[in-house]
Design an enzyme around this catalytic site. Structure first.
Site, short mmCIF file in Angstrom:
data_model
loop_
_atom_site.label_atom_id
_atom_site.label_comp_id
_atom_site.label_asym_id
_atom_site.label_seq_id
_atom_site.Cartn_x
_atom_site.Cartn_y
_atom_site.Cartn_z
N GLY A 58 0.84 -1.19 0.00
CA GLY A 58 0.00 0.00 0.00
C GLY A 58 0.87 1.23 0.00
CB CYS A 85 5.35 -4.20 0.46
SG CYS A 85 6.22 -2.64 0.34
CE1 TYR A 86 0.88 0.88 5.59
CE2 TYR A 86 -0.83 -0.78 5.37
CZ TYR A 86 -0.37 0.40 5.93
OH TYR A 86 -1.15 1.07 6.82
CG HIS A 172 6.02 -5.63 -4.42
ND1 HIS A 172 4.72 -5.45 -4.01
CD2 HIS A 172 6.72 -4.57 -3.96
CE1 HIS A 172 4.62 -4.32 -3.33
NE2 HIS A 172 5.83 -3.76 -3.29
CD GLU A 174 3.02 -8.18 -5.60
OE1 GLU A 174 3.71 -8.97 -4.93
OE2 GLU A 174 2.80 -7.02 -5.24
CG ASP A 230 -14.88 -7.86 -21.29
OD1 ASP A 230 -13.90 -8.58 -21.54
OD2 ASP A 230 -14.79 -6.71 -20.83
CE LYS A 372 -10.37 -7.41 -21.83
NZ LYS A 372 -11.54 -6.54 -21.95
#
Ligand code: XMP
Length: 516
Positions: A58, A85-86, A172, A174, A230, A372
């Site tokens: 964050g 992290c945060y 991170h 990710e 979509d 997506k």
């Protein structure tokens, strides 16, 4: 629609730009994952019965007065927790550690050394590259924590609680810049949380179709088709689930890309044999847009005209009770539309092309749990062709917002011709999937040129191509010069009335992806 996963992990969102990315990375390991608000009560988490929690990063410092907090009770639930992290700072602070503001924000690649072998880093080399992005860092942990890894500037790059299944990473895992991040997340999910990784999109399709059949009974469902990914995936899913009870409506507003209408007809009327209603409304839209140059005004006009056309056509479809829409998970999160989800973010919602909520239909949103890339994978499973599955996003107001200034049939035709060249050349260069959105923009500017011996005074086309994962931030694509040269030469030679081509090298922010 009820959920489909036996095992799920929750990501508590502390305002990270990466919260959605974390959730996608978890799902890529076949573990279902949802993003929830950071201040969710521990009791509610217990009810949701996840296998584990991930606390996101964050932008705040834990010491700021309004810093987002979590319910400290959640650390006592006995659930595995991974703070990133945060999220690590919050966890350490809640359990007695100290967080310090580092003199310089650390941002970018760092070399990390695992100092204590443990399950989180199992199968990961001792030295790895990681991605850091933080101001504060944990400077001291209470005795309850064991440091697991260091970097040159961060003495506690990873931690583990001595008695609780609580872990923290200052970097991170990710992002792709942490190449072994997937291993680390996988270790957390499988070894620490005990997830078996059985969540599959195939099950999702089957279960969603069953749910839709059950809900719809023998009523009729209407689905608006735009040619985009979509709505196409929703229509394909419903075509398989309820076949003849589905009616699709395509509003041809005259603002579609070249041959788009035909592609939709080919796919849904011919292939899926769907009852497809094409509303020919080019004139109506062009009349509504006459003399309008303000972008938001264009959107409003188009929105109204669309609703009128759609409602008029829908009224002709007998027995229609449901309306299907291609809402995706990010739309649900960003509009604050999920019960436990984070509050709506500041993202500007332009969805003027949508339908009013008070239409007399019940909504069906079969993709509202999907990202997506998952919707694309589902489309592929349902048999949609690559051309539709991998289509770049296209704004609801269509080419009107790429015809900067006045929108006329002549200008739209010019733009359509230039646009098809941009996309065609990028596809031929094998870069269509690498770029996130590529298109032409017709500027309200004439410039002087020479063609043969004659002086010209003609239109200017800007080419825009961007790379992004989330469309909230984007970089301009570093396309090869040779490709840009081919695009430029072809547009100037083949598109009448254009004598100059520009390449847009602005990132978002501060520029937006569209020009209007
Ligand atoms: P911007 O231009 O805001 O665009 O950076 C971000 C993404 O949103 C799309 N976009 C729209 N989509 N209606 C839509 O349905 C709109 O009015 C609209 N304006 C922008 C844009 O194409 C990009 O993918």
């Amino acid at each position: 629609m009820t959920r489909i996963a036996d095992e799920k992990v929750l990501v508590l969102d502390f305002g990270s730009q990466y919260a959605q990315l974390i959730a996608r990375r978890v799902r890529q390991q076949n573990v279902y994952c949802e993003i929830i608000r950071h201040d969710i009560a521990a009791q509610r988490i217990r009810e949701l019965a996840p296998k584990g929690l991930i606390l996101s990063g964050g932008p705040s410092s834990v010491y700021e007065p309004d810093a987002p907090q979590c319910d400290p009770e959640l650390f006592q639930l006995g659930l595995p927790v991974l703070g990133i992290c945060y999220g690590m700072q919050i966890a350490c602070q809640a359990l007695g550690g100290q967080v310090q503001n580092t003199p310089a924000r650390e941002y970018g690649r760092a070399h990390c050394r695992v100092t204590k072998p443990n399950e989180l880093f199992a199968g990961v080399p001792e030295a790895i590259d990681v991605w850091m992005s933080h101001g504060d860092q944990v400077s001291q942990t209470s005795n309850e924590f064991v440091p697991l890894a260091v970097t040159d500037t961060c003495p506690i790059a990873a931690v583990k609680h001595r008695s609780l299944p609580i872990y923290g990473l200052q970097f991170h895992p990710e992002v792709t810049h942490t190449p072994r991040g997937a291993n680390i997340l996988g270790n957390f999910l499988q070894t620490v949380c005990g997830c078996s990784g059985t969540w599959k999109l195939g099950d999702f399709a089957r279960e969603t179709m069953d749910t839709v059949r059950l809900r719809v009974g023998d009523s009729r469902v209407i689905c608006g088709l735009s040619g985009g990914v979509d709505s196409s995936v929703v229509a394909a899913l419903l075509a398989q689930a309820i076949g003849p009870q589905l009616s699709c409506i395509l509003v041809d507003n005259g603002l579609l890309r070249k041959d788009e209408e035909m592609a939709v007809i080919r796919e849904f009327a011919d292939h899926f044999k769907t009852d497809l209603h094409v509303v020919k409304a080019e004139e109506k839209f062009l009349e509504a847009l006459a003399d309008i140059t303000d972008p938001q005004e264009k959107r409003r006009c188009i929105g109204h005209a669309f609703i009128e056309c759609f409602a008029e056509e829908a009224a002709k479809i007998e027995g229609a009770r449901f309306l299907a829409q291609g809402t995706l998970y990010p739309d649900v999160i960003e509009s604050g539309g999920s019960l436990d989800g984070p509050a709506a973010t500041i993202k500007l919602h332009h969805n003027v092309g949508g339908l009013p909520k008070d239409m007399a239909f019940e909504l069906i949103e079969p993709l509202r749990d999907l990202f997506k890339d998952e919707a694309r994978a589902l489309g592929k499973q349902l048999g949609l062709p690559d051309d539709i599955v991998w289509r770049h996003p296209f704004p609801g107001p269509g080419l009107a917002v790429r015809c900067v200034g006045e929108v006329t049939k002549v200008r739209l035709d010019t733009l359509r011709e230039a646009d098809v060249i941009v996309v065609d050349e990028i596809k031929k260069a094998g870069l269509y999937r690498k770029t996130a959105q590529a298109f032409a923009v017709l500027l309200p500017v004439q410039s002087v040129g020479v063609m043969g011996d004659a002086r010209t005074y003609a239109d200017v086309v800007a080419v825009r191509s961007i790379d992004t994962e989330d469309f909230m931030t984007a970089d301009w694509s570093h396309l090869p010069y040779e490709l840009l040269a081919r695009i430029s030469t072809r547009i100037i030679n083949e598109v009448q009335g254009v004598n100059r081509v520009l390449y847009d090298i602005s990132s978002k922010p501060p520029a937006t992806i569209e020009w209007e």
